[in-house]
Design a protein around this motif. Structure first.
Motif, PDB file in Angstrom:
ATOM      1  N   VAL A 456       0.843  -1.198   0.000  1.00  0.00           N
ATOM      2  CA  VAL A 456       0.000   0.000   0.000  1.00  0.00           C
ATOM      3  C   VAL A 456       0.876   1.246   0.000  1.00  0.00           C
ATOM      4  N   ILE A 457       0.486   2.218  -0.794  1.00  0.00           N
ATOM      5  CA  ILE A 457       1.170   3.513  -0.790  1.00  0.00           C
ATOM      6  C   ILE A 457       0.117   4.609  -0.624  1.00  0.00           C
ATOM      7  N   GLY A 458       0.575   5.773  -0.213  1.00  0.00           N
ATOM      8  CA  GLY A 458      -0.304   6.922  -0.150  1.00  0.00           C
ATOM      9  C   GLY A 458      -0.249   7.700  -1.450  1.00  0.00           C
ATOM     10  N   VAL A 459      -1.417   8.102  -1.957  1.00  0.00           N
ATOM     11  CA  VAL A 459      -1.475   8.886  -3.193  1.00  0.00           C
ATOM     12  C   VAL A 459      -2.286  10.151  -2.931  1.00  0.00           C
ATOM     13  N   PRO A 460      -2.031  11.217  -3.683  1.00  0.00           N
ATOM     14  CA  PRO A 460      -2.736  12.479  -3.433  1.00  0.00           C
ATOM     15  C   PRO A 460      -4.250  12.349  -3.629  1.00  0.00           C
ATOM     16  N   ASP A 461      -4.981  13.095  -2.796  1.00  0.00           N
ATOM     17  CA  ASP A 461      -6.440  13.137  -2.896  1.00  0.00           C
ATOM     18  C   ASP A 461      -6.880  14.569  -2.654  1.00  0.00           C
ATOM     19  N   PRO A 462      -7.725  15.147  -3.519  1.00  0.00           N
ATOM     20  CA  PRO A 462      -8.082  16.561  -3.377  1.00  0.00           C
ATOM     21  C   PRO A 462      -8.856  16.881  -2.107  1.00  0.00           C
ATOM     22  N   ARG A 463      -9.565  15.902  -1.543  1.00  0.00           N
ATOM     23  CA  ARG A 463     -10.362  16.180  -0.350  1.00  0.00           C
ATOM     24  C   ARG A 463      -9.653  15.801   0.940  1.00  0.00           C
ATOM     25  N   LEU A 464      -9.026  14.623   0.964  1.00  0.00           N
ATOM     26  CA  LEU A 464      -8.441  14.098   2.196  1.00  0.00           C
ATOM     27  C   LEU A 464      -6.934  14.298   2.292  1.00  0.00           C
ATOM     28  N   GLY A 465      -6.324  14.872   1.275  1.00  0.00           N
ATOM     29  CA  GLY A 465      -4.877  15.069   1.283  1.00  0.00           C
ATOM     30  C   GLY A 465      -4.155  13.894   0.688  1.00  0.00           C
ATOM     31  N   GLU A 466      -4.352  12.726   1.289  1.00  0.00           N
ATOM     32  CA  GLU A 466      -3.791  11.482   0.778  1.00  0.00           C
ATOM     33  C   GLU A 466      -4.772  10.355   1.082  1.00  0.00           C
ATOM     34  N   VAL A 467      -4.744   9.307   0.269  1.00  0.00           N
ATOM     35  CA  VAL A 467      -5.509   8.091   0.535  1.00  0.00           C
ATOM     36  C   VAL A 467      -4.647   6.900   0.138  1.00  0.00           C
ATOM     37  N   GLY A 468      -5.080   5.716   0.537  1.00  0.00           N
ATOM     38  CA  GLY A 468      -4.321   4.511   0.234  1.00  0.00           C
ATOM     39  C   GLY A 468      -4.639   3.932  -1.128  1.00  0.00           C
ATOM     40  N   ARG A 469      -3.606   3.441  -1.784  1.00  0.00           N
ATOM     41  CA  ARG A 469      -3.752   2.701  -3.036  1.00  0.00           C
ATOM     42  C   ARG A 469      -3.065   1.356  -2.825  1.00  0.00           C
ATOM     43  N   ALA A 470      -3.810   0.277  -3.042  1.00  0.00           N
ATOM     44  CA  ALA A 470      -3.288  -1.060  -2.774  1.00  0.00           C
ATOM     45  C   ALA A 470      -2.903  -1.778  -4.068  1.00  0.00           C
ATOM     46  N   TYR A 471      -1.734  -2.394  -4.043  1.00  0.00           N
ATOM     47  CA  TYR A 471      -1.285  -3.290  -5.112  1.00  0.00           C
ATOM     48  C   TYR A 471      -1.384  -4.702  -4.553  1.00  0.00           C
ATOM     49  N   VAL A 472      -2.224  -5.513  -5.180  1.00  0.00           N
ATOM     50  CA  VAL A 472      -2.615  -6.800  -4.597  1.00  0.00           C
ATOM     51  C   VAL A 472      -2.284  -7.952  -5.548  1.00  0.00           C
ATOM     52  N   VAL A 473      -1.747  -9.023  -4.969  1.00  0.00           N
ATOM     53  CA  VAL A 473      -1.519 -10.264  -5.710  1.00  0.00           C
ATOM     54  C   VAL A 473      -2.635 -11.235  -5.327  1.00  0.00           C
ATOM     55  N   ARG A 474      -3.444 -11.639  -6.334  1.00  0.00           N
ATOM     56  CA  ARG A 474      -4.556 -12.564  -6.092  1.00  0.00           C
ATOM     57  C   ARG A 474      -4.076 -14.013  -6.005  1.00  0.00           C
ATOM     58  N   ARG A 475      -4.796 -14.786  -5.217  1.00  0.00           N
ATOM     59  CA  ARG A 475      -4.549 -16.231  -5.206  1.00  0.00           C
ATOM     60  C   ARG A 475      -4.925 -16.814  -6.569  1.00  0.00           C
ATOM     61  N   ALA A 476      -4.170 -17.770  -7.062  1.00  0.00           N
ATOM     62  CA  ALA A 476      -4.421 -18.362  -8.375  1.00  0.00           C
ATOM     63  C   ALA A 476      -5.860 -18.852  -8.477  1.00  0.00           C
ATOM     64  N   GLY A 477      -6.536 -18.442  -9.535  1.00  0.00           N
ATOM     65  CA  GLY A 477      -7.901 -18.887  -9.769  1.00  0.00           C
ATOM     66  C   GLY A 477      -8.965 -18.051  -9.080  1.00  0.00           C
ATOM     67  N   ALA A 478      -8.571 -17.090  -8.250  1.00  0.00           N
ATOM     68  CA  ALA A 478      -9.549 -16.270  -7.534  1.00  0.00           C
ATOM     69  C   ALA A 478     -10.203 -15.274  -8.480  1.00  0.00           C
ATOM     70  N   ALA A 479     -11.475 -14.996  -8.246  1.00  0.00           N
ATOM     71  CA  ALA A 479     -12.231 -14.057  -9.086  1.00  0.00           C
ATOM     72  C   ALA A 479     -12.415 -12.711  -8.387  1.00  0.00           C
ATOM     73  N   LEU A 480     -11.521 -12.395  -7.510  1.00  0.00           N
ATOM     74  CA  LEU A 480     -11.604 -11.171  -6.698  1.00  0.00           C
ATOM     75  C   LEU A 480     -11.555  -9.920  -7.574  1.00  0.00           C
ATOM     76  N   THR A 481     -12.405  -8.928  -7.259  1.00  0.00           N
ATOM     77  CA  THR A 481     -12.398  -7.650  -7.977  1.00  0.00           C
ATOM     78  C   THR A 481     -11.933  -6.537  -7.036  1.00  0.00           C
ATOM     79  N   PRO A 482     -11.541  -5.371  -7.587  1.00  0.00           N
ATOM     80  CA  PRO A 482     -11.172  -4.245  -6.713  1.00  0.00           C
ATOM     81  C   PRO A 482     -12.290  -3.870  -5.748  1.00  0.00           C
ATOM     82  N   ASP A 483     -13.536  -3.875  -6.238  1.00  0.00           N
ATOM     83  CA  ASP A 483     -14.662  -3.542  -5.357  1.00  0.00           C
ATOM     84  C   ASP A 483     -14.798  -4.549  -4.225  1.00  0.00           C
ATOM     85  N   ASP A 484     -14.517  -5.832  -4.525  1.00  0.00           N
ATOM     86  CA  ASP A 484     -14.564  -6.856  -3.473  1.00  0.00           C
ATOM     87  C   ASP A 484     -13.550  -6.545  -2.381  1.00  0.00           C
TER      88      ASP A 484
END
Length: 532
Positions: A456-484
Motif C-alpha cells: 500500500v502507498i499513499g497517493v494524493p487526494d483533493p479532499r483528504l490530502g492522501e488516501v491509500g492505493r493497494a497493489y494486490v496479488v490474487r490467489r491463483a484462480g480467484a475471481a476477486l475484484t477491486p470492489d470486493d
C-alpha cells in the motif's frame, strides 16, 4: 500554581475557575466546579466498582463528549494509566489493543455513526473465546442508559462511587514520574505500539503548547480533534484545564455543523489538520455565518496547502495561525511556530524546537547534517517517551544510545532552526488528519483468503490530502475484484485505513533482500489500470 499530576490539575481548575463554564455538550452546560465534582465521582467509581489500582490500565472507546472527559479524567484521578482507543477501530482492532495493554476497565460508547460499539465488542470477544479472551478486563461500562447484562450502564457505575477523601488520597500518590497514558500508535511493523508517557511530561509539554499558542481564560475552544489522539485530549482538554477555557466537544467533524457551532457558541479557538480548516474556508455558505469570534488555530500533521495561512487570516479572521510538528513518542509535540513569526515561516515550516528539547537532522550514518540538508529528524528532551509498553526491542530500535528519538520522518532545518518535513521514512501517509500506516493495512489485507501479497502507498487526494492505493496479488484462480477488496476492507479495518483504489499485479517489485520497492509502485500510480 504548580501541579505535579493531572488529578492536581483538575482540582486546581475546579478551584481557580469554579464558576467559569467548563464544558458545553449539546444542551448540557457545566462549570469547572461541577466538572471537578463529576470527575471525583467517576474516580471513586473506578476505585470501588472498577477495582482500579494505581498503574492499572483503563481504556476508553468513545467519541468526543462530556462523558469521555469525565470518564478519562476520573480514571486518571484513580491512578490509572489511560488507554484511548481510536473510534475508527473495528471490534477486532479494539480487542487487540485491550489485550496487549492489559486493560482492567473499559468505557465504551453505545452507538456512534450508526454502529453499535457494544455489539461490535461483543462479537469480537466471542471470536476470542478460543484465543484466551481478555483475562485482565474486569468491567465494561457503557456510556449510555442501556447495556447488556454482563456490562454496566454509566449511571449505575457512577452511583457506585463515593468517598472524596479516598479519591484525594489516591491522587496524592501520583507524581511527575507516574505514568499518565498509554497511547497506541503504529510503526513499520504494522502492529500498534503503546507509548508510555508520564504526568510530568504531559503537563510540561502542554503548558508550553498553551503558552506558545496564546490560549487564555475566556477562550471558547471547539474540540473537533478526536480525544483518542494527543491533539484532541492533551492540546484540547488538558490545555483548557490549564487556562480555564471553555470546552465544546464535537463528536464528528462536519463543516456545516462546525460553522454553526462557531457562530452560536462564539468559538475563539479551533485547532485542526489542514483538511479541516480548508473545508471551512472553502465552504459555499461560509459567509452566511458570523465567524468574527474566531481568533486562533494551530495546525499540522500534513503539508499546508499554498495560500491557506493567508486565507485563514483573511476569510476566517484568525489573528493567530501557527503550525507545529509532533508524534506520540515525543508527547505529541516537538516543534512549533511562534506568534511573532512571518507568515512564510508559518506556511512553509513546522517551527522550531519547543523549550527543553533539541531537534537535529542526521544522515543515514547517524551523523548530524547542516541547514538545508535532508535527513532523518531526531529529538531529545523531556518529551521523549519512557518507551514502548512491553516491547523492549522496539524501544531500543527507536532510541540512540545517547537519548535521541529516531522519529522516522525526513526533514530539513533552516539556519534559524525551523523544521520543514519533506518525507516519511516509515511510509506513513495522512488521510484527512489520521495517520495511516501501509504496513498495518498490508497485514490486514493479507488475511483475505484470496490475497497472497499486498503493498500500500499513499497517493494524493483533493479532499483528504492522501488516501491509500493497494497493489494486490490474487490467489491463483480467484475471481476477486477491486470492489470486493474495498468492501472487505471496510468491514475489517478502520475507514481511514481502507484503500480507495486497488490494482492487481502478478507480483510485487522487490529488491534482493525481499523488501518491496515502494518507489517503483509510486512511479506506477500515475498510470491508470483497467483493474482500478
Amino acid at each position: 500554581m504548580t501541579v505535579r499530576s493531572i488529578p492536581e490539575l483538575v482540582r486546581s481548575a475546579a478551584e481557580r475557575y469554579a464558576d467559569t463554564e467548563a464544558v458545553v455538550d449539546g444542551r448540557t452546560r457545566i462549570s469547572y466546579a461541577e466538572l471537578g465534582a463529576r470527575v471525583d465521582r467517576a474516580a471513586a467509581a473506578c476505585m470501588a466498582n472498577g477495582g482500579v489500582r494505581p498503574g492499572d490500565r483503563v481504556a476508553i472507546w468513545a467519541p468526543n463528549s462530556l462523558d469521555w472527559i469525565v470518564a478519562a479524567l476520573g480514571a486518571v484521578s484513580a491512578g490509572a494509566v489511560l488507554v484511548p482507543l481510536n473510534t475508527r477501530f473495528k471490534g477486532t482492532e479494539a480487542v487487540d489493543v485491550l489485550r496487549r495493554s492489559g486493560a482492567r476497565l473499559l468505557f465504551v460508547t453505545g452507538t456512534f455513526l450508526g454502529t453499535s460499539y457494544v455489539a461490535s465488542l461483543r462479537r469480537a470477544l466471542a471470536g476470542e473465546a478460543g484465543g484466551g479472551g481478555l483475562p485482565a478486563l474486569q468491567r465494561v461500562v457503557v456510556l449510555s442508559e442501556d447495556a447488556p447484562e454482563e456490562f454496566v450502564t454509566w449511571t449505575d457505575f457512577l452511583a457506585s462511587g463515593e468517598g472524596e477523601a479516598e479519591v484525594r488520597a489516591r491522587a496524592s500518590t501520583l507524581g511527575e514520574g507516574s505514568l499518565s497514558d498509554l497511547m497506541y500508535t503504529s510503526g513499520t511493523t504494522g502492529r500498534p505500539r503503546g507509548v508510555l508517557i508520564t504526568h510530568g511530561q504531559t503537563l510540561r509539554a502542554f503548558q508550553t503548547w498553551a503558552t506558545l499558542a496564546g490560549l487564555r481564560g475566556g477562550d471558547r475552544y471547539l474540540l473537533a480533534n478526536p480525544f483518542f489522539h494527543t491533539f484532541g485530549y492533551k492540546a484540547g482538554v488538558l490545555a483548557c484545564l490549564m487556562r480555564g477555557a471553555t470546552m465544546i466537544p464535537q463528536p464528528v467533524f462536519d463543516a456545516t455543523a462546525t460553522l454553526a457551532h462557531i457562530a452560536t457558541e462564539r468559538v475563539t479557538v479551533l485547532p485542526g489538520p489542514p483538511t479541516l480548516l480548508e473545508s471551512l474556508v472553502n465552504h459555499p455558505e461560509r459567509t452566511s455565518y458570523d465567524l468574527t469570534s474566531l481568533r486562533m488555530t494551530v495546525t499540522g500533521a500534513a503539508v499546508i496547502p499554498d495560500g491557506l495561512v493567508g486565507r485563514l487570516r483573511r476569510d476566517l479572521g484568525m489573528e493567530t495561525v501557527l503550525t507545529a510538528y509532533g508524534l506520540s513518542e515525543a508527547t505529541g509535540i516537538v516543534t512549533m511556530c511562534r506568534r511573532e513569526d512571518e507568515d512564510t515561516v508559518i506556511a512553509t515550516t513546522s517551527g522550531r524546537a519547543i523549550p527543553g528539547t533539541e531537534v537535529r537532522v542526521v544522515a543515514p550514518s547517524g551523523s548530524p547534517v547542516g541547514p538545508g540538508v535532508k535527513g532523518e529528524i531526531q529529538v531529545r528532551g523531556f518529551n521523549v517517551m519512557r518507551g514502548y509498553y512491553d516491547d523492549e526491542p522496539a524501544t531500543r530500535e527507536a532510541m540512540t544510545d545517547d537519548g535521541w528519538l529516531r522519529t522516522g520522518d525526513v526533514g530539513v532545518l533552516d539556519p534559524t532552526g525551523n523544521l520543514r518535513i519533506t518525507d516519511r521514512l516509515k511510509d506513513m501517509y495522512i488521510v484527512g488528519g489520521f495517520n495511516a500506516y501501509p504496513a498495518e493495512t498490508e497485514r490486514l489485507l493479507r488475511r483475505h483468503p484470496d490475497i497472497t501479497d499486498a503493498a500500500v502507498i499513499g497517493v494524493p487526494d483533493p479532499r483528504l490530502g492522501e488516501v491509500g492505493r493497494a497493489y494486490v496479488v490474487r490467489r491463483a484462480g480467484a475471481a476477486l475484484t477491486p470492489d470486493d477488496v474495498i468492501a472487505w476492507s471496510r468491514r475489517e479495518m478502520a475507514n481511514y485505513k481502507v484503500p480507495r483504489s486497488v490494482e492487481f499485479v502478478g507480483e510485487l517489485p522487490r529488491n534482493a533482500s525481499g523488501k518491496v520497492l515502494k518507489g517503483e509502485l509510486r512511479k506506477r500510480e500515475s498510470a491508470p489500470s483497467a483493474d482500478q
